[in-house]
Scaffold this motif. Structure first.
Motif, PDB file in Angstrom:
ATOM      1  N   MET A 123      -3.008  -3.199  -5.032  1.00  0.00           N
ATOM      2  CA  MET A 123      -3.374  -2.582  -3.765  1.00  0.00           C
ATOM      3  C   MET A 123      -4.664  -3.164  -3.220  1.00  0.00           C
ATOM      4  SD  MET A 123      -2.388   1.428  -4.501  1.00  0.00           S
ATOM      5  CE  MET A 123      -2.597   1.933  -2.775  1.00  0.00           C
ATOM      6  N   LEU A 126       0.834  -1.206   0.000  1.00  0.00           N
ATOM      7  CA  LEU A 126       0.000   0.000   0.000  1.00  0.00           C
ATOM      8  C   LEU A 126       0.868   1.255   0.000  1.00  0.00           C
ATOM      9  CD1 LEU A 126      -2.754  -1.079   2.566  1.00  0.00           C
ATOM     10  CD2 LEU A 126      -2.938  -1.000   0.072  1.00  0.00           C
ATOM     11  N   LEU A 167      -9.159   1.962   0.118  1.00  0.00           N
ATOM     12  CA  LEU A 167      -8.229   2.617  -0.806  1.00  0.00           C
ATOM     13  C   LEU A 167      -8.724   3.985  -1.229  1.00  0.00           C
ATOM     14  CD1 LEU A 167      -6.937  -0.258  -3.100  1.00  0.00           C
ATOM     15  CD2 LEU A 167      -5.995   0.632  -0.972  1.00  0.00           C
ATOM     16  N   SER A 218      -9.297   1.210  -8.659  1.00  0.00           N
ATOM     17  CA  SER A 218      -8.106   1.029  -7.844  1.00  0.00           C
ATOM     18  C   SER A 218      -7.149   0.051  -8.480  1.00  0.00           C
ATOM     19  CB  SER A 218      -8.503   0.535  -6.453  1.00  0.00           C
ATOM     20  OG  SER A 218      -9.327   1.472  -5.810  1.00  0.00           O
ATOM     21  N   ALA A 254      -5.207  -4.981   0.460  1.00  0.00           N
ATOM     22  CA  ALA A 254      -6.256  -4.662   1.434  1.00  0.00           C
ATOM     23  C   ALA A 254      -7.069  -5.905   1.792  1.00  0.00           C
ATOM     24  CB  ALA A 254      -7.164  -3.568   0.889  1.00  0.00           C
TER      25      ALA A 254
END
Length: 463
Positions: A268, A43, A296, A264, A272
């Motif tokens: 990432m 991230l 995000l 997104s 998550a």
């Protein structure tokens, strides 16, 4: 109202998990923590950060520990809390609850809790009020009400589900005549950069009150609710607008309704989702399918986009078209002490990836030949340095140095902020506030100048 079936809670009391809502934790805690750390590194890199810079070296382990602390309720068992804490009390008979006053309504108010929002993974604050009517000669130690509530708060939650979990666990754990739970929840509403700059009516918090009841509290119209809510009003707690299970607000989280609009990075998103699995949750659970995207959406507010390189040009363009505000505090001396107070601040703690927010006060000495600077420009500078991974001490210094670059060296900056990490990683210091000061030029050598500016702050803040 809000209480689930007994089989559900028999399972829950045995293993400390909500049936059908999360997967059982079989992996060693150290392995889980390492998995979260790896996800945090992904991230950070997605935000354009250098994970090897000094300020971020320990961020992955700090974030992992904060998540572990904030969701430790998954590994706690309600039965372990209740067993051995039920005390016999004469006069508390089955379904009577009024044995000479010994078995009436028992309420514990103002329990401070926090939980992680299951939609966006941001912490939200909870003021919890619990009441029950004892029966069967069983009275629970008062501190255990708080501990039971904490078991369910330390999981990924939404307000109504949390109220129902607490209510149901107490009903089946101590078998009273009835249980009532009222929660007052506050979720930070972090603006994006544009709304922070241009929306003066931005609401800082989303607030919701919810209630759940079982037994004699099962009906919202039951007379016993009047007693319970009446006792809450002694503490200025009003139930107007309180939601029950039948009126659940699906979108209490300010990020949930917009999550589908966020395109997104798949890497990432995967990171998550990995955090959810490492906490013992199932990312495919209906309530969690959009959580990675919501998380995000909020995190990308702080993507490293070289704001520092843009700031000089931005400041110059703002000064060229500046309309000066007239509500600044200036005296009539040759060198004027000017101030701009209560500039809003939003930022992200780079140590824990948790938000902090507050106000900035700026004082500076100007010449009688130079008109005071405008509030909009100073607010823009605060936001430029706020919308990135920060520590408050550095942020304060950066604001002071930038302001001094075009207003002269006599600058003083005071930042007052509340840090989410102070409540959500085991410290749990509700209502705490951090103040930092940066002084340049005359303010660094003249105590009278510093005192004069500090005396202005409470007067303006109070007004």
């Amino acid at each position: 109202m809000g209480a689930l079936d007994e089989d559900h809670y028999n399972v829950q009391l045995e293993n400390g998990l909500t049936l059908g809502c999360c997967v059982e934790l079989d992996v060693e805690e150290e392995i889980e923590t390492v998995a979260i750390e790896d996800s945090v590194k992904v991230l950070l890199q997605g935000l354009g950060e250098d994970i090897n810079r000094e300020g971020l070296l320990k961020t992955p382990v700090r974030v992992a520990k904060a998540f572990r602390e904030g969701t430790k309720g998954y590994k706690q068992k309600v039965r372990d809390i209740i067993d051995g804490s039920l005390f016999p009390e004469a006069g508390v008979e089955n379904r009577i609850g009024h044995g000479g006053g010994a078995g009436g309504l028992i309420i514990v108010r103002d329990l401070d809790l926090f939980s992680y929002c299951q939609s966006c993974l941001l912490p939200f604050q909870v003021k919890c009020h619990i009441g029950y009517v004892a029966s069967g000669r069983r009275v629970l130690g008062l501190s255990k009400l708080s501990r039971v509530a904490g078991v369910f708060a330390k999981r990924l939650q939404d307000p109504q589900r949390l109220a129902g979990d607490i209510c149901g666990a107490l009903q089946h754990g101590i078998q009273p005549t009835g249980v009532a739970v009222v929660l007052q929840c506050s979720h930070i509403h972090f603006p994006n950069f544009d709304s922070a700059l241009f929306d003066p009516n931005h609401q800082d918090w989303e607030k919701m009150s919810v209630k759940s009841g079982s037994g004699v509290f099962d009906s919202e119209k039951a007379a016993i609710w009047t007693d319970f809510l009446g006792l809450l009003r002694f503490r200025d707690i009003n139930d107007d607008g309180t939601h029950s299970a039948s009126s659940k607000d699906k979108y209490w989280c300010p990020y949930q309704t917009f999550s589908k609009k966020l395109a997104s990075d798949s890497t990432m998103l995967g990171a998550a989702a990995s955090i959810l699995r490492s906490l013992g949750e199932n990312p495919l659970r209906e309530e969690l399918t959009e959580t990675p995207s919501c998380y995000l959406k909020w995190l990308m507010n702080f993507k490293n986009s070289d704001l520092d390189l843009k700031l000089n040009g931005f400041v110059q363009s703002k000064r060229d078209t500046l309309t000066f505000d007239v509500d600044l505090s200036c005296n009539e001396e040759k060198h004027l002490l000017c101030s701009e107070l209560n500039l809003s601040l939003w930022s992200l703690c780079e140590h824990h990836l948790l938000p902090f927010h507050g106000v900035v006060h700026i004082g500076y000495y100007g010449s009688s030949r130079v008109e005071p600077i405008g509030k909009s420009l100073l607010q823009s500078i605060v936001h430029f340095y706020g919308f990135k991974l920060q520590v408050q001490e550095r942020l304060t210094r950066q604001i002071a140095e930038m302001v001094s670059s075009f207003l002269g060296e006599d600058v003083m900056v005071v930042v007052e902020a509340s840090h989410t990490c102070m409540i959500s990683r085991g410290i749990e210091k509700f209502g705490s506030n951090t103040a930092t000061i940066a002084v340049l030029g005359r303010f660094s050598t003249d105590p009278t100048a510093r005192e004069k500016f500090l005396q202005i702050i409470p007067n303006f803040t109070a007004s």
